[in-house]
Design a protein around this motif. Structure first.
Motif, PDB file in Angstrom:
ATOM      1  N   GLU A 153       0.847  -1.192   0.000  1.00 14.13           N
ATOM      2  CA  GLU A 153       0.000   0.000   0.000  1.00 14.13           C
ATOM      3  C   GLU A 153       0.883   1.242   0.000  1.00 14.13           C
ATOM      4  O   GLU A 153       2.044   1.185   0.422  1.00 14.13           O
ATOM      5  CB  GLU A 153      -0.959   0.016   1.181  1.00 14.13           C
ATOM      6  CG  GLU A 153      -0.320   0.143   2.530  1.00 14.13           C
ATOM      7  CD  GLU A 153      -1.362   0.178   3.656  1.00 14.13           C
ATOM      8  OE1 GLU A 153      -1.100   0.868   4.662  1.00 14.13           O
ATOM      9  OE2 GLU A 153      -2.416  -0.479   3.529  1.00 14.13           O
ATOM     10  N   PRO A 154       0.337   2.377  -0.477  1.00 13.72           N
ATOM     11  CA  PRO A 154       1.137   3.618  -0.517  1.00 13.72           C
ATOM     12  C   PRO A 154       1.252   4.238   0.863  1.00 13.72           C
ATOM     13  O   PRO A 154       0.531   3.870   1.803  1.00 13.72           O
ATOM     14  CB  PRO A 154       0.322   4.509  -1.459  1.00 13.72           C
ATOM     15  CG  PRO A 154      -1.091   4.046  -1.257  1.00 13.72           C
ATOM     16  CD  PRO A 154      -1.012   2.559  -1.019  1.00 13.72           C
ATOM     17  N   THR A 155       2.151   5.187   0.994  1.00 14.09           N
ATOM     18  CA  THR A 155       2.309   5.939   2.242  1.00 14.09           C
ATOM     19  C   THR A 155       2.060   7.429   2.010  1.00 14.09           C
ATOM     20  O   THR A 155       2.412   8.255   2.848  1.00 14.09           O
ATOM     21  CB  THR A 155       3.730   5.740   2.807  1.00 14.09           C
ATOM     22  OG1 THR A 155       4.678   6.166   1.824  1.00 14.09           O
ATOM     23  CG2 THR A 155       3.977   4.295   3.174  1.00 14.09           C
ATOM     24  N   ILE A 156       1.503   7.769   0.867  1.00 10.77           N
ATOM     25  CA  ILE A 156       1.297   9.163   0.485  1.00 10.77           C
ATOM     26  C   ILE A 156      -0.156   9.575   0.684  1.00 10.77           C
ATOM     27  O   ILE A 156      -1.024   8.744   0.922  1.00 10.77           O
ATOM     28  CB  ILE A 156       1.714   9.408  -0.975  1.00 10.77           C
ATOM     29  CG1 ILE A 156       0.781   8.632  -1.928  1.00 10.77           C
ATOM     30  CG2 ILE A 156       3.166   9.020  -1.205  1.00 10.77           C
ATOM     31  CD1 ILE A 156       0.977   8.957  -3.388  1.00 10.77           C
ATOM     32  N   ILE A 157      -0.412  10.866   0.558  1.00 12.76           N
ATOM     33  CA  ILE A 157      -1.785  11.377   0.581  1.00 12.76           C
ATOM     34  C   ILE A 157      -2.437  11.088  -0.770  1.00 12.76           C
ATOM     35  O   ILE A 157      -1.801  11.207  -1.824  1.00 12.76           O
ATOM     36  CB  ILE A 157      -1.781  12.892   0.869  1.00 12.76           C
ATOM     37  CG1 ILE A 157      -1.558  13.113   2.368  1.00 12.76           C
ATOM     38  CG2 ILE A 157      -3.063  13.563   0.413  1.00 12.76           C
ATOM     39  CD1 ILE A 157      -1.575  14.549   2.793  1.00 12.76           C
ATOM     40  N   VAL A 158      -3.699  10.717  -0.731  1.00 10.49           N
ATOM     41  CA  VAL A 158      -4.456  10.457  -1.958  1.00 10.49           C
ATOM     42  C   VAL A 158      -5.703  11.331  -1.956  1.00 10.49           C
ATOM     43  O   VAL A 158      -6.561  11.206  -1.071  1.00 10.49           O
ATOM     44  CB  VAL A 158      -4.855   8.973  -2.080  1.00 10.49           C
ATOM     45  CG1 VAL A 158      -5.686   8.756  -3.347  1.00 10.49           C
ATOM     46  CG2 VAL A 158      -3.615   8.075  -2.092  1.00 10.49           C
ATOM     47  N   PHE A 159      -5.769  12.241  -2.910  1.00 12.67           N
ATOM     48  CA  PHE A 159      -6.950  13.078  -3.097  1.00 12.67           C
ATOM     49  C   PHE A 159      -7.778  12.509  -4.257  1.00 12.67           C
ATOM     50  O   PHE A 159      -7.224  11.897  -5.174  1.00 12.67           O
ATOM     51  CB  PHE A 159      -6.557  14.519  -3.460  1.00 12.67           C
ATOM     52  CG  PHE A 159      -5.834  15.259  -2.374  1.00 12.67           C
ATOM     53  CD1 PHE A 159      -6.405  15.436  -1.121  1.00 12.67           C
ATOM     54  CD2 PHE A 159      -4.586  15.814  -2.609  1.00 12.67           C
ATOM     55  CE1 PHE A 159      -5.734  16.137  -0.127  1.00 12.67           C
ATOM     56  CE2 PHE A 159      -3.909  16.522  -1.632  1.00 12.67           C
ATOM     57  CZ  PHE A 159      -4.494  16.685  -0.386  1.00 12.67           C
ATOM     58  N   LYS A 160      -9.063  12.758  -4.219  1.00 12.36           N
ATOM     59  CA  LYS A 160      -9.925  12.381  -5.332  1.00 12.36           C
ATOM     60  C   LYS A 160     -10.304  13.631  -6.109  1.00 12.36           C
ATOM     61  O   LYS A 160     -10.716  14.632  -5.520  1.00 12.36           O
ATOM     62  CB  LYS A 160     -11.166  11.654  -4.823  1.00 12.36           C
ATOM     63  CG  LYS A 160     -10.851  10.280  -4.240  1.00 12.36           C
ATOM     64  CD  LYS A 160     -12.117   9.544  -3.826  1.00 12.36           C
ATOM     65  CE  LYS A 160     -11.773   8.165  -3.271  1.00 12.36           C
ATOM     66  NZ  LYS A 160     -12.982   7.428  -2.820  1.00 12.36           N
ATOM     67  N   GLU A 161     -10.150  13.561  -7.420  1.00 14.20           N
ATOM     68  CA  GLU A 161     -10.428  14.711  -8.282  1.00 14.20           C
ATOM     69  C   GLU A 161     -11.868  15.187  -8.085  1.00 14.20           C
ATOM     70  O   GLU A 161     -12.816  14.401  -8.139  1.00 14.20           O
ATOM     71  CB  GLU A 161     -10.210  14.321  -9.743  1.00 14.20           C
ATOM     72  CG  GLU A 161     -10.100  15.496 -10.693  1.00 14.20           C
ATOM     73  CD  GLU A 161      -8.748  16.187 -10.598  1.00 14.20           C
ATOM     74  OE1 GLU A 161      -8.745  17.424 -10.476  1.00 14.20           O
ATOM     75  OE2 GLU A 161      -7.720  15.507 -10.645  1.00 14.20           O
ATOM     76  N   GLY A 162     -12.016  16.481  -7.832  1.00 20.54           N
ATOM     77  CA  GLY A 162     -13.348  17.069  -7.678  1.00 20.54           C
ATOM     78  C   GLY A 162     -14.028  16.775  -6.362  1.00 20.54           C
ATOM     79  O   GLY A 162     -15.186  17.165  -6.148  1.00 20.54           O
ATOM     80  N   ALA A 163     -13.322  16.103  -5.439  1.00 19.18           N
ATOM     81  CA  ALA A 163     -13.963  15.682  -4.182  1.00 19.18           C
ATOM     82  C   ALA A 163     -14.274  16.866  -3.268  1.00 19.18           C
ATOM     83  O   ALA A 163     -15.257  16.834  -2.526  1.00 19.18           O
ATOM     84  CB  ALA A 163     -13.077  14.682  -3.460  1.00 19.18           C
ATOM     85  N   ARG A 164     -13.428  17.916  -3.317  1.00 24.94           N
ATOM     86  CA  ARG A 164     -13.627  19.036  -2.401  1.00 24.94           C
ATOM     87  C   ARG A 164     -15.014  19.657  -2.571  1.00 24.94           C
ATOM     88  O   ARG A 164     -15.690  19.973  -1.598  1.00 24.94           O
ATOM     89  CB  ARG A 164     -12.531  20.086  -2.620  1.00 24.94           C
ATOM     90  CG  ARG A 164     -12.479  21.137  -1.537  1.00 24.94           C
ATOM     91  CD  ARG A 164     -11.208  21.967  -1.619  1.00 24.94           C
ATOM     92  NE  ARG A 164     -11.148  22.792  -2.798  1.00 24.94           N
ATOM     93  CZ  ARG A 164     -10.296  22.604  -3.815  1.00 24.94           C
ATOM     94  NH1 ARG A 164      -9.455  21.600  -3.789  1.00 24.94           N
ATOM     95  NH2 ARG A 164     -10.293  23.409  -4.857  1.00 24.94           N
ATOM     96  N   GLU A 165     -15.452  19.791  -3.812  1.00 23.64           N
ATOM     97  CA  GLU A 165     -16.766  20.358  -4.083  1.00 23.64           C
ATOM     98  C   GLU A 165     -17.882  19.431  -3.578  1.00 23.64           C
ATOM     99  O   GLU A 165     -18.905  19.880  -3.054  1.00 23.64           O
ATOM    100  CB  GLU A 165     -16.933  20.609  -5.580  1.00 23.64           C
ATOM    101  CG  GLU A 165     -16.072  21.743  -6.136  1.00 23.64           C
ATOM    102  CD  GLU A 165     -14.589  21.388  -6.240  1.00 23.64           C
ATOM    103  OE1 GLU A 165     -14.266  20.172  -6.236  1.00 23.64           O
ATOM    104  OE2 GLU A 165     -13.758  22.316  -6.303  1.00 23.64           O
ATOM    105  N   LYS A 166     -17.668  18.121  -3.723  1.00 24.07           N
ATOM    106  CA  LYS A 166     -18.664  17.154  -3.245  1.00 24.07           C
ATOM    107  C   LYS A 166     -18.753  17.163  -1.724  1.00 24.07           C
ATOM    108  O   LYS A 166     -19.829  17.019  -1.153  1.00 24.07           O
ATOM    109  CB  LYS A 166     -18.319  15.756  -3.745  1.00 24.07           C
ATOM    110  CG  LYS A 166     -18.487  15.580  -5.250  1.00 24.07           C
ATOM    111  CD  LYS A 166     -18.173  14.153  -5.680  1.00 24.07           C
ATOM    112  CE  LYS A 166     -18.332  14.006  -7.191  1.00 24.07           C
ATOM    113  NZ  LYS A 166     -17.979  12.631  -7.648  1.00 24.07           N
TER     114      LYS A 166
END
Length: 367
Positions: free
Chosen positions: A264-277
């Motif tokens: 598994e990764p150890t980095i931050i993962v953002f989802k595109e467009g999630a902030r607006e949702k």
């Protein structure tokens, strides 16, 4: 008996030159002092030769090379530096202004992030993924929020500039700085991955690189395209299809770890467009609280932009100030920037760096 003056540089680019430009040029002391002498001061080869104490045939050869590298421009028999160099006086005025407002500005940023995370948690939202603690994630969230709000506070079209095409496939722009009597606060850069070809699809991986405590030395300056594709596959849970060579490299860097069930990764993962949702899930009162803090931040950012812009434009020679692209990079790289906010957050104890801190803080990927 020429006494050379020190000058530092920042670089913005989408591609370095094949021969290492611009940094293979900017590290030479003689070139630095040619740039300083010819900055806003068109000079002949003879004048530069006398001023810098370099024999004329050698000086002519160096000037020819710097013109080829697009760092000097030649008009008739005179040469002039082709990029902005901020004077010590301009930097000191901007620093004095920043020093007064950075504590308040940083406090607003940390308030905004803490509030946003608390609201997300109340709604069962994990906005930065599940692979870092909040203490480690703060390093990325603070810088990312800073970039988003600086962009939002900037005049329309401000960032719609492209880097200048240079020799040997380079695409970059630089800004120079005379030595100034201001604190030496470590820079915070933003690096991504290096693609071999422009037609390769973009993988949205980036990493804030902190010079504070030499944190930037713990991970590679850039990831290769193959390394980034492999990291994306691990983020998506498709590690079984990855080549062992690239997996081993990511393991050695610390971007992924081995678990009982795989990797598994150890980095931050953002989802595109999630902030607006996410905002759609918040109550009106929660949104009002967040927007109120963001509005205060943008007001302060616009004030510092206006102040530094006036100082810088007045500081630039006409040949630089009249060039929209050069003026843009001079303004973009000054005023308030990431390093001031980072330094204040460390002073305030909101950010902590110790032996428990993740080696890959600052790294994130958008899916």
């Amino acid at each position: 008996s020429y006494n050379p003056e020190e000058i530092t540089f920042t670089n913005s680019c989408s591609a370095f030159g094949d021969k290492g430009q611009p940094w293979n040029v900017l590290t030479h002391m003689i070139y630095k002092n040619i740039f300083l002498e010819a900055y806003g001061n068109p000079s002949t080869a003879e004048e530069l030769s006398l001023e810098l104490g370099v024999a004329l045939p050698y000086m002519e050869d160096e000037l020819r090379y710097l013109v080829e590298q697009t760092m000097l421009v030649r008009n008739g028999n005179k040469y002039e530096t082709a990029f902005p160099i901020l004077s010590s006086q301009a930097q000191e005025k901007i620093w004095a202004y920043n020093d007064r407002m950075i504590p308040q500005l940083t406090g607003l940023f940390t308030k905004l992030i803490d509030n946003f995370i608390q609201i997300c948690e109340a709604h069962g939202i994990s906005c930065f993924g599940k692979y870092q603690t909040y203490e480690d994630a703060k390093w990325t969230l603070l810088m990312h929020a800073f970039d988003i709000l600086v962009f939002s506070a900037s005049p329309e079209g401000y960032y719609e500039k492209s880097y200048t095409k240079r020799p040997d496939g380079g695409c970059w722009d630089i800004v120079g700085y005379q030595k100034a009597d201001i604190p030496d606060i470590p820079w915070v850069g933003l690096h991504g991955c290096l693609k071999k070809r422009e037609d390769q699809p973009t993988v949205y991986f980036q990493q804030f690189k902190y010079k504070h405590d030499d944190i930037c030395m713990k991970t590679p300056e850039y990831l290769t395209y193959d390394e980034t594709l492999t990291l994306k596959a691990v983020v998506e849970g498709k590690w079984e299809a990855c080549e062992a060579y690239w997996m081993d490299r990511l393991l050695s860097y610390g971007y992924i770890i081995k678990t009982e069930t795989g990797y598994e990764p150890t980095i931050i993962v953002f989802k595109e467009g999630a902030r607006e949702k996410y905002l759609e899930s918040f109550t009106d009162e929660e949104k009002k609280s967040l927007m109120g803090t963001a509005t205060e931040i943008k007001k302060m950012l616009r004030e510092v932009m206006d102040f530094s812009s006036k100082i810088i434009v007045k500081d630039l020679p006409d040949s630089i100030a009249s060039n929209e692209n050069l003026r843009f990079f001079a303004l973009q790289k000054n005023g308030v920037d990431r390093r001031y906010v980072l330094e204040q957050a460390l002073k305030d104890g909101w950010l902590i760096y110790d032996d428990k801190t993740s080696p890959v803080i600052g790294a994130y990927m958008y899916l």
